[in-house]
Design an enzyme around this catalytic site. Sequence first.
Site, short mmCIF file in Angstrom:
data_model
loop_
_atom_site.label_atom_id
_atom_site.label_comp_id
_atom_site.label_asym_id
_atom_site.label_seq_id
_atom_site.Cartn_x
_atom_site.Cartn_y
_atom_site.Cartn_z
N HIS A 382 35.56 19.09 -9.46
CA HIS A 382 36.57 18.67 -9.01
C HIS A 382 37.68 19.78 -8.66
CE1 HIS A 382 35.91 14.43 -8.84
NE2 HIS A 382 34.96 14.45 -9.91
N LYS A 573 51.61 11.84 -5.11
CA LYS A 573 50.56 12.80 -5.78
C LYS A 573 51.28 13.16 -7.20
CE LYS A 573 49.85 15.10 -2.08
NZ LYS A 573 48.58 14.80 -1.68
N ARG A 574 50.45 13.65 -8.13
CA ARG A 574 50.84 14.14 -9.23
C ARG A 574 51.60 15.51 -8.81
NH1 ARG A 574 48.79 12.45 -14.30
NH2 ARG A 574 50.06 14.48 -15.06
N LYS A 579 50.25 21.64 -5.15
CA LYS A 579 50.50 20.76 -3.96
C LYS A 579 51.90 20.68 -3.20
CE LYS A 579 47.96 17.12 -6.78
NZ LYS A 579 46.93 16.59 -5.86
N THR A 681 42.47 12.33 -1.94
CA THR A 681 42.11 11.07 -1.67
C THR A 681 43.42 10.29 -1.30
OG1 THR A 681 42.17 10.09 -3.94
CG2 THR A 681 40.05 10.64 -2.94
N LYS A 685 44.02 7.41 2.06
CA LYS A 685 44.53 5.88 1.98
C LYS A 685 45.65 5.86 3.02
CE LYS A 685 43.97 6.57 -2.88
NZ LYS A 685 44.75 6.97 -4.18
C1 LIG Z 1 44.96 8.21 -4.80
C2 LIG Z 1 45.99 8.38 -5.80
C3 LIG Z 1 46.12 9.45 -6.53
C4 LIG Z 1 45.60 10.74 -5.88
O1 LIG Z 1 46.57 11.15 -4.68
P1 LIG Z 1 46.25 12.79 -4.18
O2 LIG Z 1 46.93 12.87 -3.15
O3 LIG Z 1 44.80 12.92 -3.52
O4 LIG Z 1 46.42 13.69 -5.28
C5 LIG Z 1 46.88 10.07 -7.54
N1 LIG Z 1 47.61 8.74 -7.99
C6 LIG Z 1 47.53 7.54 -7.45
C7 LIG Z 1 48.19 6.54 -8.28
C8 LIG Z 1 46.58 7.41 -6.56
O5 LIG Z 1 46.52 5.99 -6.04
#
Ligand SMILES: *Cc1c(COP(=O)(O)O)cnc(C)c1O
Length: 848
Positions: A382, A573-574, A579, A681, A685
């Site tokens: 990952h 995102k985190r 990032k 991911t 979305k």
């Molecule tokens: C999808 C999702 C993530 C992953 O987001 P990235 O932008 O791919 O890092 C993190 N936290 C939550 C709550 C999510 O639904």
Amino acid sequence: MAQKPLSDLERKKSISLRKIPLVDNVVGVKDSFNRHLHFTLIKDRIVATNRDYFTALCHTVRDNLTEKWIRTQRDYYEKDPKRVYYLSMEYYMGRSLGNTMVNLGIEGECDEALYQLGLDIEELEDNEVDAGLGNGGLGRLAACFLDSLATQGYAAYGYGIRYEYGIFTQTINDKGEQVEIPDHWLEHGNHWEKERPEYLLPVHFYGRLESDDKGYHYKWVDTDTVFAMPYDVPIPGYMNNTVNTMRLWTAKAKKGFDLNYFQGGDYIGAVLDRNNAENISRVLYPNDNFFVGKELRLKQEYFLVSATLQDIVRRYKTSQYGSRNLVRTDFTNFPDKVAIQLNDTHPSLAIPELMRVFMDVEDLSWDEAWKIVTKTFAYTNHTVLPEALERWSCNMLEKILPRHLVIIYEINSRHLKNIERLYPGDMDRIRRMSLVEEGYDKRINMAHLCIVACYAVNGVAAIHSEIIKDSIFKDFYEVWPKKFQNKTNGVTPRRWLLVCNPILSDLICDKLGEDWIVDLSQLRRLEPFIKERRFTEDFIKAKQQNKDKLARYIKSTYGIDVNSSSMFDCQFKRIHEYKRQLMNILYVIVLYNRIKANPNAEFVPRTVLIGGKAAPGYTTAKEIIKLINCVAKVVNNDPIIGDRLKIVFVENYIVSLAQKIIPAADLSQQISLAGTEASGTGNMKFMLNGALTIGTLDGANVEMCEEVGEENMFIFGMKVEDVDKLGKIGYNPRDYYERIPEVKKAIDQILKGYFTPQEKDAFDHLIVKHLLDNDRFYVLADFEAYVEAQEKASELFKNPTIWYKKAILNVAAAGKFSSDRTIRQYADEIWNVKPTRKIWSPTKTIQK
Ligand SMILES: *Cc1c(COP(=O)(O)O)cnc(C)c1O
């Protein structure tokens, strides 16, 4: 494959199941709801609270699910197909009620029933606490995979840990800093789990080894024992009468306590000591993409692996292949009945553990055991960030898992002999490829262990799978080129479109029917509709309704007025340096300064929404959060700015919040340094919900760009090759600071305390050490390209019709990013399994 005939008794039992009334119509739902309020909650409508109604509804929905769950599991038992076992330290499930009603196809009935009872279903749903047993993308991927496995009818199980505390709740104090609150998510009970105290399994730690022969067999004695108690959680597929199982383990102290205590008379001590053992499943480690080599974490990983493998071996033995009548089980068919997927290296101790079970418990030889083990496991990588790779201390392993360390050394010794044979005298290569990293603190490289022992190794996006082959795992790729695969991540279209965005889903159903829900490639058929004025208008209306709804939520929870005709610019995102949230906020400061310098110039209004948690020990990430909040405070309260620019740090980003935000997004920021985000991911979305992406050619952004076309995204910045080059010639961020006036101004403002008048040196560490001295993720090198891309976005947003046509094209091109597609590829190309149950189809009748 031979099917076991039902005995008479089994036939009788199966008939009795059919007498249970089904909760699948409005009257049935109302009856069941009232019955649960009365008998389960012991309340009437005079004293019942919203939480009671929520609980009654959960029980009602669960009743619908139960029979399907039992029947599915019986079907697997009878057909005995090859099982898929997904092992993950994280499952970021979020809420279950809404998703379960939709997957069971009873959402309309429940909605109507509650309406007739004078209740608002959406309000009730807000009583559910998220199951936050994950940090971010990796844990949410596991949750999406379970949904896709069930929807496509695969005989699959998710195995994990039932943490008593999930990912912490994030709050922001009045200085703009993150404060962590423990997530006691089980406080009001969990209506979706069933504890199975009768299936307790022992897990051993510490102890010492006794060699019982000259071979490879040992006795592991004088161990500390902890018990693993399973909790089963139902995973309903979409409308296919299939309910799979996620089994989560909880640590339970040894039954009967420790006799030594009683002999010493320390009864209280014996009772208190239970707590110690039960700490193993107490709390999720809150680090995303970061390895913490703590003893407790090692115990958690082994706890998951040991309990799970006992369960898998037991299930194999009860199948006809295990031939339980024999004294000695024949394990040669094990790989034909079992595929185990390792979600990152976190469960990689499963490899030495299965070797140990085969040799020391089942009495196989090393060669017999190794032959089976190497056809059973597959590993998903990952990340390539060095700080995230698991490298466990040998001293710690020796103390806690002495047998496993011996097995790992033996695997390594045989592996290195093989490498020596292939590359005679290449000592440097042998050192690089060793599972053991020599040094002051000797460590085991768990990724190397996985690559040697697994029959498949995959990355999670095309670019990432290439990077691992020509960087961190290059040596291994040269030895085993065929092991290396790509499986581009995906997200489940049920939760991430159908459930979270009913307005857009209805619009799509109007045009395409309902096929897309289980076959997301159908979304391509939306493309021609951009020529229909009516459709584009309806799409814009849908987006506007979602934006208005989010605006109301922001007003009611943060008291901030946002202009819902402004561009909703989102980065959720985190919080992590790679990032590059820092790049986002620097640009916000640049925008602020531009308005201030030229208050009467035209400006495309923006609402910049940012959210995400920082690991509690990650100082720099926490400073980034504080900077965002401090900039927000100044900008949002500046009367000259008005409603042209607002910054909202939306606290506590969790799955249920993501479901509120993503449908309302116009712009999705995916701006990691090229080569650092394995897939992402969140990007998928947002695309699926009609946001345009501003992003680098990193992770799955690359494939999104291939699907939708570069003209429908805002791609910018260095590519992986450019990053490598700049790293080689040498990068000095101060050159950029001196050369770009707007960058210099923004940074000087931060350093002079413009955004923190009470605390002028608040960001010295962040800005000097992590930007000007050592900008590890090239924020300043990419900044000008980023500004240019942002300006293109603003320019386009002036023409909503063109903007939203592109948004429609993004939805139409998002089909590839369904986790259904990902899971089919794992099933066909790694696990070699076929569906056992049927997939729903809107035109055909549902199976029995
Ligand atoms: C999808 C999702 C993530 C992953 O987001 P990235 O932008 O791919 O890092 C993190 N936290 C939550 C709550 C999510 O639904």
